[in-house]
Every structure is written in structure tokens, then in C-alpha cells.
Design an enzyme around this catalytic site. Sequence first.
Site, PDB file in Angstrom:
ATOM      1  N   TYR A 187       0.700  -0.628   0.075  1.00 27.11           N
ATOM      2  CA  TYR A 187      -0.094  -0.272   0.277  1.00 27.11           C
ATOM      3  C   TYR A 187       0.999   1.174   0.203  1.00 27.11           C
ATOM      4  O   TYR A 187       1.586   1.077   0.416  1.00 27.11           O
ATOM      5  CB  TYR A 187      -0.904  -0.275   1.355  1.00 27.11           C
ATOM      6  CG  TYR A 187      -1.981   1.168   1.312  1.00 27.11           C
ATOM      7  CD1 TYR A 187      -3.041   1.495   0.334  1.00 27.11           C
ATOM      8  CD2 TYR A 187      -1.881   2.229   2.459  1.00 27.11           C
ATOM      9  CE1 TYR A 187      -3.838   2.346   0.505  1.00 27.11           C
ATOM     10  CE2 TYR A 187      -2.719   3.308   2.190  1.00 27.11           C
ATOM     11  CZ  TYR A 187      -4.047   3.031   1.610  1.00 27.11           C
ATOM     12  OH  TYR A 187      -4.673   4.781   1.987  1.00 27.11           O
ATOM     13  N   ASN A 189       1.449   3.784   1.616  1.00 29.40           N
ATOM     14  CA  ASN A 189       2.527   4.391   2.778  1.00 29.40           C
ATOM     15  C   ASN A 189       3.235   3.068   3.249  1.00 29.40           C
ATOM     16  O   ASN A 189       4.014   3.507   4.816  1.00 29.40           O
ATOM     17  CB  ASN A 189       1.719   4.993   3.371  1.00 29.40           C
ATOM     18  CG  ASN A 189       0.324   4.524   4.768  1.00 29.40           C
ATOM     19  OD1 ASN A 189       0.675   2.325   4.206  1.00 29.40           O
ATOM     20  ND2 ASN A 189      -0.409   4.532   5.740  1.00 29.40           N
ATOM     21  N   LYS A 190       3.509   1.810   2.989  1.00 28.63           N
ATOM     22  CA  LYS A 190       4.132   1.370   3.773  1.00 28.63           C
ATOM     23  C   LYS A 190       5.756   1.366   3.236  1.00 28.63           C
ATOM     24  O   LYS A 190       6.228   2.227   2.581  1.00 28.63           O
ATOM     25  CB  LYS A 190       3.767  -0.109   3.459  1.00 28.63           C
ATOM     26  CG  LYS A 190       2.204  -0.756   3.612  1.00 28.63           C
ATOM     27  CD  LYS A 190       2.188  -0.618   4.938  1.00 28.63           C
ATOM     28  CE  LYS A 190       0.484  -0.689   5.874  1.00 28.63           C
ATOM     29  NZ  LYS A 190      -0.085  -1.163   5.072  1.00 28.63           N
ATOM     30  N   THR A 191       6.203   0.278   3.679  1.00 28.13           N
ATOM     31  CA  THR A 191       7.469   0.152   3.568  1.00 28.13           C
ATOM     32  C   THR A 191       8.268   0.179   2.349  1.00 28.13           C
ATOM     33  O   THR A 191       9.208   0.497   1.985  1.00 28.13           O
ATOM     34  CB  THR A 191       8.554  -0.684   4.620  1.00 28.13           C
ATOM     35  OG1 THR A 191       8.370  -1.814   3.974  1.00 28.13           O
ATOM     36  CG2 THR A 191       8.512  -0.435   5.590  1.00 28.13           C
ATOM     37  N   MET A 192       7.856  -0.699   1.040  1.00 32.32           N
ATOM     38  CA  MET A 192       7.626  -0.591  -0.029  1.00 32.32           C
ATOM     39  C   MET A 192       6.062  -0.684  -0.858  1.00 32.32           C
ATOM     40  O   MET A 192       5.619  -1.235  -0.213  1.00 32.32           O
ATOM     41  CB  MET A 192       8.713  -1.457  -0.163  1.00 32.32           C
ATOM     42  CG  MET A 192       7.821  -2.889  -0.391  1.00 32.32           C
ATOM     43  SD  MET A 192       8.909  -3.610  -2.136  1.00 32.32           S
ATOM     44  CE  MET A 192       7.674  -3.626  -2.731  1.00 32.32           C
TER      45      MET A 192
END
Length: 389
Positions: A187, A189-192
Amino acid sequence: MNDQTLPFLPFALPEIGEEEINEVVDTLRSGWVTTGPKARKFEQAFAEFLGEPQTECIAVNSATAGLHLALEALGIGPGDEVITTTHTFTATAEVVRYLGADVVLVDIDPATLNIDPKLVEAAITPRTRAIVPVHYAGLAVDMLAILDIARRHGLRVVEDAAHALPTTLERELIGNMGSDATVFSFYANKTMTTGEGGMLVTRNAELAKRARVMRLHGMNRDAFDRFTAKVPSWYYEIVAPGFKYNLTDIAAALGLHQLKRLNGFQARREQIAQAYNEAFADLSLILPPQPPEGDVHSWHLYVLRLDDTLEMDRDVFIEQMFARGIGCSVHYIPLHLHPYWRDRYGLRPEQFPHSQKAYERMVSIPLYTAMSDAQVQRVIDAVRGIVLG
Ligand SMILES: *Cc1c(COP(=O)(O)O)cnc(C)c1O
């Protein structure tokens, strides 16, 4: 303070580079925009990243889809119970309801903010079929305890690893813990990120087979298979009423390059987290729990808690951050407070004292790779200014 003259600093932003953009353009020009060669390459690259043989990676259009597919493939259905944490996003639990099974929420360990294994064991009934731990903020759950409970009670384990890329426990990446399945989120805003997307990881060949079929309408061959096989064929069979959960090649194009940068992203996140830890050490704040020595925290989220010695309302703290032009968030409004979950299971805050207490005092501050050092300093100055009044 001239913060008003600075542009608003959002709570989260993705970092998309020229490689990602060029790969997306290449996909658009290639003529194959839905699930095809790049989705397959992304799955292979993800398996290589995890580095364990026999790892099956199944690209899906969200982590929610991956969690749904994993539990479906494990045969979770009406009459079954699945135990998870109240301190999570609703996606973790809603998939259990898609399948007609019931969700049993338990409280967190206040030190880690992760699901408390002791409470998991206490919540087991004859109907319990599975446990869904969430590696909150990117700190690994005590998987040895969870897997031990699962083994002793004959339960399945599906890890919600939406925050946990890359996270390690005992120096082994989450994804390689030996649970039935692990699900990552890409998604925004996730880390990738792939915009929207997810990866279902399993070492259970049967689960993988079922999830691949259910990912695309219950078809026994997908379009890429059919049109690129040595003998192209229009023929397929529907073997179940499946879902529409495939990841497009446009999204996978982003993922291929985000994955290459993932360890670099983690290093930058770590650097920002350590800067915050040092800058806030003397304040009336509870800082996020650190990973065990030698292990990796993905630092998806940096969650502060206002100490009780600080006579300030959490909402006021967030308002003051916004007044300084800095976006904040709260992870999460616990599930037991949401009308659907509260009313369906008759939940009361007193049943979840640690999650409730953490929720009332917590705030997530910006932490992402696209932040400059000056922006990190701006967040530090704002937090110090507000806490020290
Ligand atoms: C983001 C998130 C999800 C859902 O991920 P999607 O890819 O948006 O479906 C699930 N669980 C947790 C804990 C999350 O943070």
C-alpha cells in the site's frame, strides 16, 4: 517560530524513483498491462529476497486479498474462530468475516504493542482454528511463542506482515518463520509500495496452489499462461467461485525496483528512528520498543506515547503538531472501539486495558525515506517544543 512559512509536512509519502517510472512506462508500451511477465518476475525476485528454497510468492492486489486467500486456502469457514489482536487495522480481522468465521480479539503486551501470546492461549476454544499475529509497526511478534501455541493446539498461523518488510526475528526475515502463510502489503504508505498490492508467501504447496487459483476467478490457468504456452490455448476451467485479486504488471513494475531499494530504505528509516530516539530520550514520552539485539525493525511506524507525567491530551498534541505544519496519525483506533466489532461481539474497553491505554496516549509521527534531514529536525523541534511547552 516561522513554521507557518514552511510547506505542510505530510505524515507519509512514497519514494518513487526514475527506475520505477521507466519500468512502468516500459510496461505501458509493452502491450501487457495486466498480470504477466513483470508480476511473475516480481514474485521470483521476492522469493530471492527471502532467500529460502521452496518459498512460493503469490502477488496479489492488496494484503487484504492475500490474508483472505490464505485463510480461504486453509479452509477457515463458518463455525470457526480466528484469534488476532485488537490493536490493528480492520483488514486483519475483516477477512475472517468474509469467510463466515468469527474473530476473537485479544489484548496486546504494553511493552511491545504486539499481541500477547499468553492471552492468545487463554482465548483458545474448541472452535479455534487459526491465529493471525500482526508485527505491529515493524517489530516482530514473539513468533516462537505463537508457533509453539499453534503446534500444541493444532492451529494454523497466518502472519499479517503488512508492517514487517524487512523485519527479522532471531536474524531470520519475517516470511521465513515457518507459519502457514505470511502476507506483506505494498500500500502507498508501507515500507515499499506498488500503489496497491501485496504478497502472499507460503511454503505449503497445496495452499499456494489453491491461492493461485482463487486469486483469479477460480480459473485453473491464467491469461498469461494460456497465451504464452508453447501451444497457445483459449481453454480454461473454472474449478471454484474465485476472486479478482491479481496484481497488474503496472504495479509489479514499481515493485521490482522498490524491492531492490528495500534494504536502503530500511537503513534510512533506521537512521531517522535513531535520531528520534536520541532527541526524545529526556522527554516525558514512552519511546517505541527496540528490536532485540542483532534484529531488524522495519520502522514502518514511529509510535510515541505521552507519559502519564505529561499533562497533555493526545488530541491536543496532534493539533499542535498540525499547527506547526506536521501531519500525524494514530495507529490504531483499536478494533474493539469500532461500532461493527464492538456491537457484533459486545466488546468493552475494559477487556483490552493495554490497547485502550496505548490508544489514548499514542501518536505516530512522520518517518519515511523521502524526508530530508532538515525535515527530521523540524519534527524533532516540534515534538520537543510541544512537550516542553
Ligand atoms: C495496511 C495494512 C493492511 C492492509 O494492507 P492492504 O495492502 O492495504 O490491503 C493489513 N494489516 C495491517 C496491519 C496494515 O497496516
